[in-house]
Design a protein around this motif. Structure first.
Motif, PDB file in Angstrom:
ATOM      1  N   MET A 280       0.708  -1.271  -0.230  1.00 39.34           N
ATOM      2  CA  MET A 280       0.033   0.284   0.191  1.00 39.34           C
ATOM      3  C   MET A 280       0.838   1.127  -0.104  1.00 39.34           C
ATOM      4  N   GLY A 284       0.170   3.553  -3.364  1.00 41.61           N
ATOM      5  CA  GLY A 284       0.147   4.760  -3.056  1.00 41.61           C
ATOM      6  C   GLY A 284       1.206   6.344  -3.171  1.00 41.61           C
ATOM      7  N   ASP A 292       0.951  16.550 -11.578  1.00 46.89           N
ATOM      8  CA  ASP A 292       0.790  16.826  -9.659  1.00 46.89           C
ATOM      9  C   ASP A 292       0.112  18.603 -10.178  1.00 46.89           C
ATOM     10  N   MET A 300      -7.009  13.103  -7.943  1.00 47.30           N
ATOM     11  CA  MET A 300      -5.545  12.531  -7.912  1.00 47.30           C
ATOM     12  C   MET A 300      -5.655  11.455  -7.279  1.00 47.30           C
ATOM     13  N   LEU A 301      -6.811  11.310  -6.695  1.00 46.78           N
ATOM     14  CA  LEU A 301      -7.485   9.710  -6.025  1.00 46.78           C
ATOM     15  C   LEU A 301      -7.508   9.149  -6.820  1.00 46.78           C
ATOM     16  N   VAL A 304      -5.290   5.518  -7.394  1.00 49.51           N
ATOM     17  CA  VAL A 304      -5.707   4.580  -6.061  1.00 49.51           C
ATOM     18  C   VAL A 304      -7.040   4.091  -6.055  1.00 49.51           C
TER      19      VAL A 304
ATOM     20  N   VAL B 626       9.648   8.997  -8.146  1.00 47.60           N
ATOM     21  CA  VAL B 626       8.759   9.847  -6.861  1.00 47.60           C
ATOM     22  C   VAL B 626       9.782  11.099  -6.440  1.00 47.60           C
ATOM     23  N   SER B 726       5.207  13.256   3.637  1.00 49.92           N
ATOM     24  CA  SER B 726       5.506  11.737   3.120  1.00 49.92           C
ATOM     25  C   SER B 726       6.463  10.573   3.482  1.00 49.92           C
ATOM     26  N   ASN B 752      -0.486  22.675  -3.971  1.00 45.80           N
ATOM     27  CA  ASN B 752       0.118  23.335  -5.194  1.00 45.80           C
ATOM     28  C   ASN B 752       2.144  23.933  -3.745  1.00 45.80           C
ATOM     29  N   HIS B 758       5.417  16.967  -4.981  1.00 47.76           N
ATOM     30  CA  HIS B 758       3.855  15.840  -4.177  1.00 47.76           C
ATOM     31  C   HIS B 758       3.905  14.782  -3.588  1.00 47.76           C
ATOM     32  N   TYR B 761       0.867  15.051  -1.834  1.00 49.46           N
ATOM     33  CA  TYR B 761      -0.690  14.426  -2.736  1.00 49.46           C
ATOM     34  C   TYR B 761      -0.255  12.882  -2.599  1.00 49.46           C
ATOM     35  N   LEU B 762       1.706  12.656  -2.015  1.00 44.55           N
ATOM     36  CA  LEU B 762       1.798  10.807  -2.458  1.00 44.55           C
ATOM     37  C   LEU B 762       0.801  10.246  -0.756  1.00 44.55           C
ATOM     38  N   ASP B 764      -1.468  11.573   0.875  1.00 42.69           N
ATOM     39  CA  ASP B 764      -3.028  11.743   1.022  1.00 42.69           C
ATOM     40  C   ASP B 764      -3.276  10.620   0.104  1.00 42.69           C
ATOM     41  N   ARG B 765      -2.599  10.170  -0.948  1.00 43.67           N
ATOM     42  CA  ARG B 765      -2.831   9.046  -1.725  1.00 43.67           C
ATOM     43  C   ARG B 765      -2.684   7.997  -0.460  1.00 43.67           C
ATOM     44  N   ARG B 766      -1.771   8.122  -0.060  1.00 44.51           N
ATOM     45  CA  ARG B 766      -1.145   6.314   0.838  1.00 44.51           C
ATOM     46  C   ARG B 766      -1.784   6.436   2.026  1.00 44.51           C
ATOM     47  N   HIS B 768      -5.131   7.459   2.235  1.00 42.42           N
ATOM     48  CA  HIS B 768      -6.868   7.778   1.832  1.00 42.42           C
ATOM     49  C   HIS B 768      -6.890   5.381   1.538  1.00 42.42           C
ATOM     50  N   LEU B 769      -5.927   5.052   0.580  1.00 41.94           N
ATOM     51  CA  LEU B 769      -5.528   3.768   0.432  1.00 41.94           C
ATOM     52  C   LEU B 769      -5.740   2.785   1.984  1.00 41.94           C
ATOM     53  N   TYR B 788      -3.705  18.532   4.964  1.00 42.67           N
ATOM     54  CA  TYR B 788      -3.523  19.053   4.216  1.00 42.67           C
ATOM     55  C   TYR B 788      -3.397  21.000   5.100  1.00 42.67           C
TER      56      TYR B 788
END
Lengths: 332, 828
Positions: A280, A284, A292, A300-301, A304, B626, B726, B752, B758, B761-762, B764-766, B768-769, B788
């Motif tokens: 993950m 992720g 970006d 953006m999401l 995933v 990344v 991150s 931004n 980023h 964002y990374l 946030d995504r991680r 979220h997952l 944020y």
């Protein structure tokens, strides 16, 4: 000729594939029988549980134990064999990490029973009859082993000396295990306790597609049936989830050579906490369109979000061995 | 491993801290901690006298690590971490070897006096202390080369090279064209500046600017040259430069022109935007520097006639390509711009020879202003603004979304030039939403254009096509009587209220349509990055925005021209639309960024740098994917390596690495977990353990400003200042739950604004997952949140922490931690 060593092979919560894998050794199986007497193998030979009780403690040299621990019987067997054997080997992914049936840990006993005996479309159970430990009949009381709330790995129940992963363990891995057995038969040599009879690093280290990795992001996750898979390019590079980076090497990349991504049956590699959280963190981070700047959060999401079932995808073989290894019923 | 000898200072901050926290008691407790060999209790360490005496004593006591217990390293106005770094250097301690326990901003200032706040302060000290124990002195041995590589010899590149050379450093200038100056010589009349409505003739100022640079002895300029490869090596850039064969030796050539006179072959001339030709041996234009003729090989038949007439014996048709390679300490990208190609958009009619871009029109003006198709003198010249620009909403596929800012002013300038050259010609400017002639100069030009009778029409372009009535009977035309017989027809659609043009020559019909005939149509199209600049960016691993321009390093407001890769600077139109003076400004700014770095030779103070363990690395290259700073690459030997000199210590690699091979020195996973282990020791049984993983620059500051924004935080909240939101791997977050943390708040920079491009964002995504998995595992996903949180977002932070505190009290202790406490193996 020296005395033969004594081997027991047991089957707990498993599909039987591990036993078949041993039989699949074909003539190599005689390598085992030439150095060892099989003193217990209920699935293939005519032994009864009662025979086990009769053996002296530590009289069995090596036990190959396959299957996870779900019922009281599995647990008793494990404890009994541990008592009777000098060396305990967790054989196969179920014994090592819980395996496929380990995924049941996302729920509990009630969830499993409801699903199996009530909720599925094919179940007809108007009286809500579920398995019970004791059922009184005219002829007497029938007993069944109790069904635990969760799946455990073998080493969560008894002390384990070695681990042979795989679903099932591959031919080469079993031969490796046999070599260890032979070494023990020869001169009593054994590897360090806790050794996992497989590679050390993640599978990518032995994957022949390894050098096809570029440093690009994964823009979209696709499932294997959704595209023509290039047999030479890394699956991740093609947007297909491959558990290779999160899985111990040693299997010989058999799935990958059949153009199917790794599903993770060898469990986590050295240094890894567990397969799911590792995967993950990587996905992720790396699953993104890479654009970006001035992006909206939903967009953006999205990449995933295409991973629909992280538990089933990333913990296919190892949930009971994970950091969080069962449904926590938080706040309930 | 040698353990640090720690010198600790407990600072009262003149009562700011000691009025809330018993610093005497703290002092005694800290003294007991491992490896503390010296400890001082001071009123205010930031006072110069106290500071000096403390550090002088530390030196005597052979202290090699510093634990400061007082104000925030991030937000303290008197004692920030930069100051600590300098101090460490000053007193010959490695600047990696300090940690700060922030008990002022995040404890004394926001909590009442009492056991809770005292325990929190002590926990924070323990966290800083345990981290310091495992800090390592980071030593970088790379030395920055004193030579800069400047890619692109236009206005910006020349200026950068000149400034570099003037301080005695070396500059290598690599230009693709056969001449220097970039766009300058192509544009006949240049704006002097945005602020002063004066003009310069380019063939006056251009050669002076160019020569001012190349006469500097430490500037080496190469024309007809390109970067073949460029990679990072040992903290520097290693580049291979390819120079096209020099068929004419510039050293010998005297530019007499005899060769061109006799040459029978004509060639395409890129300087003229392909509108005018040259000979196969020729100069692109007379004022070109270097002052030498050159041969365009694809048009040369090797007839040898030039050889016969050359008086200087300068020609060698067998000349070969040359390659050379070198190390550079800094790289400048000044690759300039090109016009947005509109060829794929049929409505712009670019197939018609008389439809030209602004730059092509500059060349037409310079050659006396004739229609390219038939060399007629044009009667009606129409400029179309925003051609392929500001393409948003419904037009999104028909160009770039941004405004190139220079085109309106350039159009006014060109229109006025035309009106001076062809007194009787009519000029029309078609604009889209508005005219954007900003600042003093450009607005003055706009006013002039209006006052000399140039027609302005607002409309949406529907099409440009060849006028089927051209040169036929003058009776069937639409539009006004002037418009008959012109070669091209423009179809417009009315935009907004305005029905007619400024001078009312053109009126939209009832259906809101209008047709205008024209001889030459000038498309003021967008400035876009030069073709090929993206592959250069890829080699240097500098991140580009969606439009293809390099993204500046954050905080970009104070770091103009710096890209995300250390010592790679972008200047001029390669960073976005510019006029010449702005490009010069940027070239100079970029040089000023690079010069101190190159003069210092040593790398900046680093505390955090990534290391990849080759033993466990499996070459998946996700870290390289990344890494926002281009510090990671796959070497020729097939090993993924970090060049620590380029590492900015964000730890994005650490969080993406599947095998934990990537590890951040001084912010390792081991250190993080050790901090977690001591973080809640002083917390009362039953209180929810809330951990904040707050990013270095933004979110951590928000926690510092809790008091300033009149917010409150509960005392059961502990903070680890992460390098980036991150930096922390998902497995570590789960491990924290296992170790008993009840709730985790991860804070990253606002949208931004991430310092590592980023990272937010990374994260946030991680997360979220991860929360999807937590849902599946029956662990309340409210226990792990990302937000944020900017510096001024203390309220958001406070709200989040309070909400989590409330939630955790309802949920009770984290079951993963409880299970661990009871022992997972109790079933054995």
């Amino acid at each position: 000729m020296k005395n033969k060593i004594k081997i027991a092979i047991n089957w707990a919560g498993a599909c039987g594939g591990c036993d078949v894998a041993i039989l699949d050794l074909e003539e190599k199986v005689f390598d085992i029988t030439s150095i060892a007497d099989i003193v217990y193998w209920p699935v293939a030979m005519d032994f009864k549980r009662k025979d086990l009780f009769d053996y002296d403690d530590k009289s069995i040299d090596i036990t190959l134990f396959n299957g996870m621990i779900r019922t009281s019987e599995h647990k008793e067997d494990a404890q009994l064999l541990r008592k009777k054997s000098k060396v305990m080997i967790a054989f196969g992914s179920c014994a090592c990490f819980g395996g496929i049936p380990g995924m049941a840990n996302f729920t509990d006993k009630k969830g499993v029973f409801d699903c199996s005996y009530k909720d599925t479309a094919s179940s007809f159970n108007p009286d809500n009859i579920f398995p019970e430990i004791n059922v009184k009949k005219k002829s007497g009381t029938l007993t069944l082993p109790s069904f635990q709330n969760h799946v455990n790995t073998l080493d969560q129940v008894v002390d384990v000396d070695y681990f042979v992963p795989g679903c099932p363990p591959t031919y080469d891995i079993i031969l490796k295990a046999v070599t260890i057995i032979a070494g023990y038969a020869d001169n009593g040599d054994l590897p360090k306790k806790g050794t996992i009879i497989a590679g050390k690093n993640a599978l990518c280290s032995e994957c022949r597609r390894n050098n096809s990795m570029t440093s690009k992001v994964i823009e979209k996750i696709v499932r294997p049936h959704e595209k023509m898979i290039d047999p030479d390019i890394c699956f991740l590079e093609q947007g297909i989830i491959c558990m290779g980076p999160f899985t111990r090497s040693g299997c010989g990349s058999t799935c990958i050579d059949a153009n199917m991504p790794c599903r993770g049956c060898f469990g986590p590699a050295e240094n890894q906490y567990d397969q799911g959280t590792e995967a993950m963190s990587t996905f992720g981070s790396a699953v993104t369109t890479g654009q970006d700047d001035y992006i909206v959060r939903g967009e953006m999401l999205r990449p995933v979000n295409s991973i629909k079932d992280p538990l089933g995808t990333f913990y296919r073989f190892s949930l009971p061995n994970a950091i969080i290894n069962k449904n926590m019923k938080d706040g309930k | 491993m040698t353990y640090p000898k720690i010198g600790a200072v407990v600072c009262d901050c003149q009562g700011e801290i000691s009025s809330k926290i018993d610093t005497d008691l703290l002092f005694n407790k800290v003294m007991e901690l491992e490896n503390i060999i010296s400890i001082k209790h001071v009123q205010a360490l930031c006072q110069e006298k106290i500071l000096t005496s403390v550090f002088e004593e530390f030196v005597k006591e052979k202290v090699n690590a510093f634990l400061f217990i007082g104000c925030s390293a991030r937000s303290s106005l008197k004692f920030p971490e930069k100051k600590i770094s300098f101090l460490m250097n000053l007193y010959s301690m490695n600047p990696s070897m300090f940690e700060v326990a922030n008990i002022r901003e995040q404890c004394a200032w926001i909590h009442e006096k009492g056991e809770q706040s005292f325990n929190k302060a002590y926990d924070q000290i323990r966290m800083a202390h345990i981290r310091l124990i495992h800090d390592e002195p980071l030593i970088l041995n790379s030395v920055i080369e004193d030579k800069a590589l400047i890619i692109g010899g236009g206005a910006a590149g020349l200026e950068a090279a000149k400034n570099i050379a003037q301080v005695g450093l070396k500059a290598t200038l690599v230009e693709k064209n056969s001449y220097l100056g970039g766009r300058i010589p192509q544009i006949r009349i240049l704006f002097q500046s945005e602020n002063w409505n004066g003009k310069c003739i380019s063939h006056c100022v251009g050669p002076v600017h160019i020569n001012d640079t190349i006469v500097e002895p430490s500037v080496s300029a190469f024309v007809n040259s390109e970067i073949e490869t460029i990679e990072k090596r040992d903290g520097n850039f290693f580049a291979k430069i390819k120079k096209a064969p020099e068929y004419v030796d510039p050293d010998k050539c005297i530019s007499c022109g005899k060769c061109a006179e006799i040459c029978p072959e004509f060639a395409k001339n890129d300087f003229e935007e392909g509108l005018f030709i040259r000979k196969a041996i020729d100069k692109d234009f007379p004022m070109a520097i270097p002052d030498s003729f050159n041969i365009i090989k694809e048009f040369c038949t090797e007839c040898g006639k030039c050889l016969e007439v050359c008086p200087a014996d300068a020609i060698n048709l067998k000349a070969e390509e040359k390659c050379f390679e070198d190390y550079f300490g800094a790289v400048f990208l000044s690759t300039g711009f090109e016009h947005k190609s509109l060829g794929s958009l049929p409505e712009y009619g670019t197939k018609e020879p008389d439809v030209v871009t602004g730059m092509e029109f500059e060349r037409i003006i310079d050659h006396g202003l004739k229609c390219p198709s038939d060399q007629r003198e044009p009667d009606h010249i129409v400029f179309i603004l925003c051609a392929g620009s500001r393409a948003v909403g419904g037009k999104i596929s028909s160009g770039v979304p941004y405004c190139s800012k220079t085109c309106c002013a350039t159009t006014m300038k060109q229109a006025i030039q035309v009106s001076n050259m062809l007194i009787s010609a009519r000029i029309t400017i078609i604009y889209y939403y508005d005219i954007r002639t900003y600042e003093r100069t450009f607005e003055a030009l706009y006013n002039s254009a209006q006052s000399i009778g140039i027609e302005f029409v607002q409309g949406n372009l529907e099409s440009i096509e060849k006028n089927s009535n051209a040169h036929s009977e003058a009776n069937s035309g639409t539009g006004t009587e002037f418009d008959l017989n012109k070669g091209l027809k423009i179809k417009l659609e009315q935009l907004g209220e305005q029905k007619s043009s400024t001078m009312e020559d053109y009126v939209f019909n009832e259906q809101g349509k209008l047709e205008i005939d024209a001889d030459i149509i000038v498309l003021a199209s967008a400035q876009t990055p030069k073709k090929g600049s993206d592959s250069l960016a890829e080699k240097l691993k500098i991140p580009l925005d969606n439009a293809g321009f390099p993204i500046e390093n954050q905080p970009r407001i104070f770091r103009p021209t710096e890209t995300f890769v250390d010592r790679v600077y972008a200047a001029g139109a390669s960073t976005g639309p510019k006029v010449v003076q702005q490009a010069v400004e940027q070239g100079r700014a970029a040089a000023m960024n690079a010069i101190p770095r190159m003069l210092n030779k040593n790398l900046n103070i680093h505390k955090f740098a990534n290391y990849i363990d080759p033993e466990t690395c499996v070459n998946c290259r996700f870290c390289e994917t990344v890494c926002p700073h281009g510090a990671i690459s796959l070497t020729g030997d097939g090993i993924v390596m970090v060049d620590q000199a380029f590492c900015q210590g964000c730890g994005l690699c650490q969080a993406v690495c599947p095998t934990h091979a990537a590890s951040l020195t001084n912010f390792s996973e081991k250190q993080i977990l050790e901090q977690v282990d001591v973080a809640f020791d002083g917390l009362q049984q039953g209180e929810p353990k809330i951990l904040g993983l707050l990013c270095y620059w933004c979110s951590y500051s928000a926690a510092d400003f809790i008091k300033k924004y009149d917010c409150e935080l509960p005392t059961n909240f502990r903070v680890i200042r992460t390098r980036c939101s991150s930096s922390v791997h998902t497995s570590l977050l789960f491990e924290m739950f296992k170790r008993g943390v009840d709730g985790i708040i991860v804070g990253g920079c606002p949208v931004n604004s991430c310092h590592h491009l980023h990272g937010n964002y990374l994260s946030d995504r991680r997360i979220h997952l991860a929360s999807k998995l937590m849902d599946q595992l029956g662990l309340d996903s409210g226990r792990l949140i990302f937000d944020y949180i900017g510096v001024a977002d203390s309220k958001i932070l406070a709200t989040r922490v309070k909400a989590m505190d409330k939630k955790l009290r309802e949920l009770g202790a984290n079951p993963v931690g409880l299970q661990q406490q009871l022992g997972d193996k109790n079933e054995k």
